[in-house]
Design an enzyme around this catalytic site. Sequence first.
Site, short mmCIF file in Angstrom:
data_model
loop_
_atom_site.label_atom_id
_atom_site.label_comp_id
_atom_site.label_asym_id
_atom_site.label_seq_id
_atom_site.Cartn_x
_atom_site.Cartn_y
_atom_site.Cartn_z
N LYS A 20 19.40 11.25 47.69
CA LYS A 20 20.10 10.11 46.85
C LYS A 20 20.54 9.22 48.17
O LYS A 20 21.29 9.73 49.26
CB LYS A 20 21.05 10.59 45.85
CG LYS A 20 22.13 11.28 46.10
CD LYS A 20 23.79 10.24 46.60
CE LYS A 20 24.72 11.11 47.41
NZ LYS A 20 25.54 10.33 47.90
N ASP A 145 28.11 15.90 42.16
CA ASP A 145 26.94 15.31 42.36
C ASP A 145 25.69 15.67 41.57
O ASP A 145 24.40 15.35 41.37
CB ASP A 145 26.46 14.98 43.86
CG ASP A 145 27.04 14.04 44.58
OD1 ASP A 145 27.75 13.10 43.77
OD2 ASP A 145 27.16 13.97 45.80
#
Length: 293
Positions: A20, A145
């Site tokens: 990401k 996350d």
Amino acid sequence: MLSDHIIITGGRALARSFAKINLTLDVLNKREDGYHNVEMIMQTVSLFDLVLVDKTHSGISVTTNLRFLPSNEKNLAYAAAREFFNATGMNGGCKIMIHKNIPVAAGLAGGSGNAAAVLAALNMLYNAGLSEQQLCELGLKLGADVPYCILGGTYLAEGIGEKLSPLPPMPNCSILLVKPPINISTAAIYEKIDSEDITVRPDTDAMGRALVSGDPSAVAAQLSNVMSTVTESMHPIVRGIKEKMIKNGAIGAEMSGSGPTVFGIFPDYATAKRSHDSFVYQFKDVFITAPAY
């Protein structure tokens, strides 16, 4: 969702665990529990680790193609498997093999993505029936996350990163990732941010509107990360990479997470490839990617 990128064959799951980037990242304040409240927009990119999960009768084992990575509970993939079996009460175990392509400690959520892949794979292999929300709740115990990595795509993250709201997908473009060979202490970055007087912050709403527009240039114009100034003051090489990307034709460049990886948005693959070729002589970890999911 991550489960859409998992193939089941017999007692084996083959998963892609994606990286990401942070299109925006703002640190709002430090909480009483020691964590920080953040506001950030995260985007999955097409660089991925390959995660193989095999059902076994008992026990958990982890192997990777990188000898320096831990193979015990200090590895998030191992911790994820343990959390799955503890939460579901399933009898059995697993053998996890990870081929790392995402650089380690790079601000790209590689470890969190591996943990997410293991949770989703075990849920499918064992027919546990955990919902997306339940998987995210398990993931949050492993790291802020991990819930995002379970969902994947384009999301606004708030709180410590666990409050997720979907956003329109990032428009198609080429994204160059460059990680310099330096180590970043996320804790040290947060500590320095707490004492900094931050005057320039991301405009999260403007980035949301840019995503709605579907214009890569509008997205590139709103890239912002409050951590980058702190990291760049400690490691000027990060600023140098950003400047070189812009010189090479990037329409925007920023650091992901607490760094040190820098990403640049390019209008087309050819321009990104020329920039890529100018970096590979200097750095080992250089990748051309694209928005994923």
